[in-house]
Enzyme design. Structure first.
Site, PDB file in Angstrom:
ATOM      1  N   GLU A   1       0.830  -1.200   0.000  1.00 23.37           N
ATOM      2  CA  GLU A   1       0.000   0.000   0.000  1.00 23.37           C
ATOM      3  C   GLU A   1       0.867   1.253   0.000  1.00 23.37           C
ATOM      4  OE1 GLU A   1      -4.057  -1.570   1.939  1.00 23.37           O
ATOM      5  OE2 GLU A   1      -2.607  -0.885   3.392  1.00 23.37           O
TER       6      GLU A   1
ATOM      7  N   CYS B   1       0.530  -3.153  15.285  1.00 22.33           N
ATOM      8  CA  CYS B   1       0.639  -2.739  13.882  1.00 22.33           C
ATOM      9  C   CYS B   1       0.106  -3.817  12.943  1.00 22.33           C
ATOM     10  CB  CYS B   1       2.119  -2.448  13.585  1.00 22.33           C
ATOM     11  SG  CYS B   1       2.451  -2.186  11.837  1.00 22.33           S
TER      12      CYS B   1
ATOM     13  N   CYS C   1       5.635  -5.626  15.726  1.00 22.28           N
ATOM     14  CA  CYS C   1       5.080  -4.724  16.751  1.00 22.28           C
ATOM     15  C   CYS C   1       3.608  -5.102  16.977  1.00 22.28           C
ATOM     16  CB  CYS C   1       5.201  -3.267  16.325  1.00 22.28           C
ATOM     17  SG  CYS C   1       6.899  -2.804  15.944  1.00 22.28           S
TER      18      CYS C   1
ATOM     19  N   CYS D   1       6.116  -7.236   7.306  1.00 22.04           N
ATOM     20  CA  CYS D   1       7.223  -6.746   8.137  1.00 22.04           C
ATOM     21  C   CYS D   1       7.602  -7.843   9.124  1.00 22.04           C
ATOM     22  CB  CYS D   1       6.814  -5.483   8.890  1.00 22.04           C
ATOM     23  SG  CYS D   1       8.177  -4.798   9.884  1.00 22.04           S
TER      24      CYS D   1
ATOM     25  N   CYS E   1       3.282   8.472   1.518  1.00 21.63           N
ATOM     26  CA  CYS E   1       3.740   7.528   2.533  1.00 21.63           C
ATOM     27  C   CYS E   1       3.909   6.186   1.822  1.00 21.63           C
ATOM     28  CB  CYS E   1       2.696   7.448   3.642  1.00 21.63           C
ATOM     29  SG  CYS E   1       3.055   6.197   4.873  1.00 21.63           S
TER      30      CYS E   1
ATOM     31  N   CYS F   1      -1.392   5.424  10.280  1.00 23.98           N
ATOM     32  CA  CYS F   1      -0.151   4.750  10.678  1.00 23.98           C
ATOM     33  C   CYS F   1      -0.472   3.383  11.239  1.00 23.98           C
ATOM     34  CB  CYS F   1       0.530   5.542  11.799  1.00 23.98           C
ATOM     35  SG  CYS F   1       1.448   6.921  11.203  1.00 23.98           S
TER      36      CYS F   1
HETATM   37  N1  SAH Z   1       8.630   0.233  10.346  1.00 24.55           N
HETATM   38  C1  SAH Z   1       8.788   1.610  10.544  1.00 24.55           C
HETATM   39  C2  SAH Z   1       7.933   2.455   9.619  1.00 24.55           C
HETATM   40  C3  SAH Z   1       6.534   1.990   9.358  1.00 24.55           C
HETATM   41  S1  SAH Z   1       5.405   2.116  10.717  1.00 24.55           S
HETATM   42  C4  SAH Z   1       8.561   1.982  11.995  1.00 24.55           C
HETATM   43  O1  SAH Z   1       8.051   1.162  12.746  1.00 24.55           O
HETATM   44  O2  SAH Z   1       8.929   3.087  12.374  1.00 24.55           O
HETATM   45  C5  SAH Z   1       5.139   3.895  10.796  1.00 24.55           C
HETATM   46  C6  SAH Z   1       4.735   4.391  12.171  1.00 24.55           C
HETATM   47  O3  SAH Z   1       3.422   3.933  12.516  1.00 24.55           O
HETATM   48  C7  SAH Z   1       5.639   3.913  13.294  1.00 24.55           C
HETATM   49  O4  SAH Z   1       5.971   4.978  14.151  1.00 24.55           O
HETATM   50  C8  SAH Z   1       4.770   2.923  14.021  1.00 24.55           C
HETATM   51  O5  SAH Z   1       5.153   2.730  15.344  1.00 24.55           O
HETATM   52  C9  SAH Z   1       3.419   3.546  13.873  1.00 24.55           C
HETATM   53  N2  SAH Z   1       2.299   2.628  14.114  1.00 24.55           N
HETATM   54  C10 SAH Z   1       2.248   1.300  13.865  1.00 24.55           C
HETATM   55  N3  SAH Z   1       1.034   0.802  14.197  1.00 24.55           N
HETATM   56  C11 SAH Z   1       0.304   1.844  14.657  1.00 24.55           C
HETATM   57  C12 SAH Z   1      -1.033   1.978  15.132  1.00 24.55           C
HETATM   58  N4  SAH Z   1      -1.858   0.943  15.181  1.00 24.55           N
HETATM   59  N5  SAH Z   1      -1.456   3.191  15.507  1.00 24.55           N
HETATM   60  C13 SAH Z   1      -0.626   4.268  15.443  1.00 24.55           C
HETATM   61  N6  SAH Z   1       0.645   4.210  14.992  1.00 24.55           N
HETATM   62  C14 SAH Z   1       1.112   3.012  14.608  1.00 24.55           C
HETATM   63 FE1  SF4 Z   2       7.050  -3.223  11.171  1.00 26.13          FE
HETATM   64 FE2  SF4 Z   2       4.752  -2.137  11.874  1.00 26.13          FE
HETATM   65 FE3  SF4 Z   2       6.676  -2.434  13.679  1.00 26.13          FE
HETATM   66 FE4  SF4 Z   2       6.945  -0.601  11.729  1.00 26.13          FE
HETATM   67  S1  SF4 Z   2       5.407  -0.607  13.357  1.00 26.13           S
HETATM   68  S2  SF4 Z   2       8.457  -2.101  12.428  1.00 26.13           S
HETATM   69  S3  SF4 Z   2       5.894  -1.658  10.047  1.00 26.13           S
HETATM   70  S4  SF4 Z   2       5.610  -4.080  12.627  1.00 26.13           S
END
Ligand code: SAH
Ligand code: SF4
Length: 353
Positions: free
Chosen positions: A99, A126, A123, A119, A112, A346
């Site tokens: 996406e 996410c 996390c 990934c 973006c 995000c």
């Molecule tokens: N992998 C990288 C970039 C992609 S995620 C990273 O983790 O930084 C982009 C941002 O979205 C990151 O700061 C991540 O912590 C945040 N993010 C992920 N899941 C989210 C959620 N459910 N709500 C708000 N922010 C989220």
């Molecule tokens: Fe990967 Fe999502 Fe964690 Fe970013 S926030 S490192 S995209 S799992």
């Protein structure tokens, strides 16, 4: 003599201008035409060979044989009800889907983009992490996403130029370092899209070797680090990658980045009610980062299927900000919520299986 046909045509969007010149010569095509091709790719935002016009027929035919252009197909397009966000679901050659999101904020437009399909970092909150790792994206697949968004903007009802790119889509950009950094170089080429390095941000979960490499290579690209917690145990519970790259090593790498490059870092903090949004948490993060040149971006949690937490309310977010600014002099912003109704916020990006 022309080089033999290769089974897989080279994607023009994965090449630097020098590589394009070199390959054209290899293909038996006069490299003098490379600037014209480059111009059509990045000023014309070409998506097909037919849009690379103005070339002698032999060169055009040679390019069609040896090269291709950004193999992304739009599987679907969703626009948020407020009209500020557009999300593209893009199909890759091998059937993977990624996406890319176009976001309009007051006075600026940002693309973006994704760096991986899925990934590996896991996390918990996410959606991309919840789907697991599929593969790295190539440089061409990354650049093509940006060109795709730039073309949509240029052809829109109020044509404008894309100036900002953030690697905050699917995937961990520093896990796919080489492809991402090469893509950044192509996006910055002054005779192409000419994006300013200060307007390209790579966001990382905290891949320590990648942060150190950016510093040591004197990378001009901006860095955002997703912190979310200021103690090792709390962070590891949200961000499993913290077990591999513990908080103290991460902070050392951040210090190295700021000292070497004399630049600030952005820290991202996803605000989850009752989990990491108290005044105590704000003091913990304040103490942890106050000696670095930083800005904090607070992101109220966006909903995902695999995580039950709720976003911090705005009063608590303001309290968090006040502690950071009044007690530690740290500037912060609360990310404007964009595209939640189309799951383009995000951490909400995941390809439907
Ligand atoms: N992998 C990288 C970039 C992609 S995620 C990273 O983790 O930084 C982009 C941002 O979205 C990151 O700061 C991540 O912590 C945040 N993010 C992920 N899941 C989210 C959620 N459910 N709500 C708000 N922010 C989220
Ligand atoms: Fe990967 Fe999502 Fe964690 Fe970013 S926030 S490192 S995209 S799992």
């Amino acid at each position: 003599m022309a080089a033999p046909l290769t089974a897989t045509p080279t994607d023009l969007y994965g090449l630097t201008l020098d590589e394009l010149r070199f390959l054209m010569a290899q293909w038996g095509l006069n490299p003098i035409h490379a600037s014209r091709v480059w111009n059509r790719l990045y000023l014309g935002l070409a998506s097909t060979h037919d849009e690379i016009h103005g070339l002698p027929e032999r060169v055009r035919a040679g390019l069609s044989t040896h090269a291709r252009l950004g193999g992304l197909s739009v599987s679907s397009l969703a626009e948020s009800t407020d009209g500020f966000t557009r999300k593209y679901l893009l199909g890759l050659d091998d059937g993977e889907r990624i996406e890319a999101v176009l976001m309009r904020f007051t006075g600026r437009v940002t693309a973006c983009v994704s760096s991986q399909a899925g990934c590996a970092m896991g996390c918990v909150f996410c959606a991309t992490g919840q789907m697991g790792y599929r593969r790295h994206l190539s440089t061409a697949e990354i650049v093509s996403q940006v060109v795709h968004v730039a073309r949509a903007l240029a052809l829109g009802p109020e044509p404008s130029r894309l100036r900002n790119v953030v690697f905050m889509g699917m995937g961990e950009p520093l896990h796919n370092y080489d492809a991402v950094m090469k893509a950044c170089g192509i996006l910055r080429d002054p005779s192409g899209l000419a994006l300013s390095a200060a307007r390209i941000t790579v966001s990382t979960v905290g891949v320590v070797p990648g942060i150190r490499r950016m510093a040591d290579e004197r990378s001009p690209i901006h860095l955002a680090v997703s912190l979310h917690a200021a103690t090792q145990d709390e962070r590891a519970a949200l961000v499993p990658a913290a077990r591999k790259w513990p908080l103290d090593e991460l902070m050392d790498a951040c210090r190295h980045f700021c000292d070497t490059l004399k630049r600030r870092i952005f820290f991202e903090w996803t605000l989850i009610e009752g989990r990491n949004d108290s005044e105590l948490h704000a003091h913990q993060v304040g103490r942890l980062i106050c000696e670095l040149p930083v800005q904090v971006n607070l992101i109220p949690l966006n909903p995902t299927a695999g995580y039950a937490g709720t976003p911090t309310r705005s009063e608590a977010a303001k309290r968090f900000q006040r502690v950071l600014s009044d007690d530690y002099g740290i500037p912060s912003t609360v990310r404007q919520r964009r595209g939640i109704d189309i799951a383009a916020g995000c951490g909400q990006l995941a390809s439907p299986s």
